[in-house]
Write an enzyme that holds these catalytic residues in place. Sequence first.
Site, mmCIF file in Angstrom:
data_model
loop_
_atom_site.group_PDB
_atom_site.id
_atom_site.type_symbol
_atom_site.label_atom_id
_atom_site.label_comp_id
_atom_site.label_asym_id
_atom_site.label_seq_id
_atom_site.Cartn_x
_atom_site.Cartn_y
_atom_site.Cartn_z
ATOM 1 C CB ILE A 284 4.867 0.042 13.120
ATOM 2 C CG1 ILE A 284 4.555 1.204 14.054
ATOM 3 C CG2 ILE A 284 5.287 -1.166 13.947
ATOM 4 C CD1 ILE A 284 5.710 1.608 14.960
ATOM 5 C CG HIS B 148 15.063 -5.205 21.314
ATOM 6 N ND1 HIS B 148 15.061 -6.103 20.269
ATOM 7 C CD2 HIS B 148 13.762 -5.001 21.637
ATOM 8 C CE1 HIS B 148 13.821 -6.413 19.966
ATOM 9 N NE2 HIS B 148 13.013 -5.757 20.776
ATOM 10 C CE1 TYR C 260 -3.492 -2.654 0.282
ATOM 11 C CE2 TYR C 260 -2.590 -3.191 2.441
ATOM 12 C CZ TYR C 260 -3.437 -3.484 1.395
ATOM 13 O OH TYR C 260 -4.230 -4.598 1.443
#
EC number: 1.4.1.21
Length: 241
Positions: free
Chosen positions: A78, A193, A64
């Site tokens: 995101i 992380h 898109y």
Amino acid sequence: MTVLIIGMGNIGKKLVELGNFEKIYAYDRISKDIPGVVRLDEFQVPSDVSTVVECASPEAVKEYSLQILKNPVNYIIISTSAFADEVFRERFFSELKNSPARVFFPSGAIGGLDVLSSIKDFVKNVRIETIKPPKSLGLDLKGKTVVFEGSVEEASKLFPRNINVASTIGLIVGFEKVKVTIVADPAMDHNIHIVRISSAIGNYEFKIENIPSPENPKTSMLTVYSILRTLRNLESKIIFG
């Protein structure tokens, strides 16, 4: 603010719940109707939309984005692992040059991107280690295991929905400077992380431990609030970071 949210999974629903919007459109291929949300049966960007928020999948970004870029909107992305695909990445940024849209990449599930973007021209390399429960990677393991070491591009082919953090970093400093390690640890019930940055300005290390969303353990609530912060910044006269 009138928004179009692509993807009505946990993140999309949280944005509807926590955001302060005048009107909300949503496009999702499998979601049922949600109170207060105008559901689109076919993908389009209504003329009254000022901001598009993608929180669906890398496939949705690829499908898109080029249509979205034809519109004078703020486009928040995101699922940045879509950009690990070099062909798509080059086409996207080529189209963006003459697009009326503005594109925003929230920090998502990590922090430290303000530092990284400030010194990007001086960065030598970035190493990111992600530690996850095996189930979130679709694995059934008995012990802590390094399941991947290599480039963002290679990682995206094996774990396309687990490489958004590394891809966002790659967009800032260049994918060739980023090395990824993915560790599956059965003792973990959340994601960790660890980002290590080596640069001519200094060396930096960030460790982020995210508490999973109660509704979907694969999603960090930090990602939701990162998007909300980006949305607030669009209308704020004071911006931090």
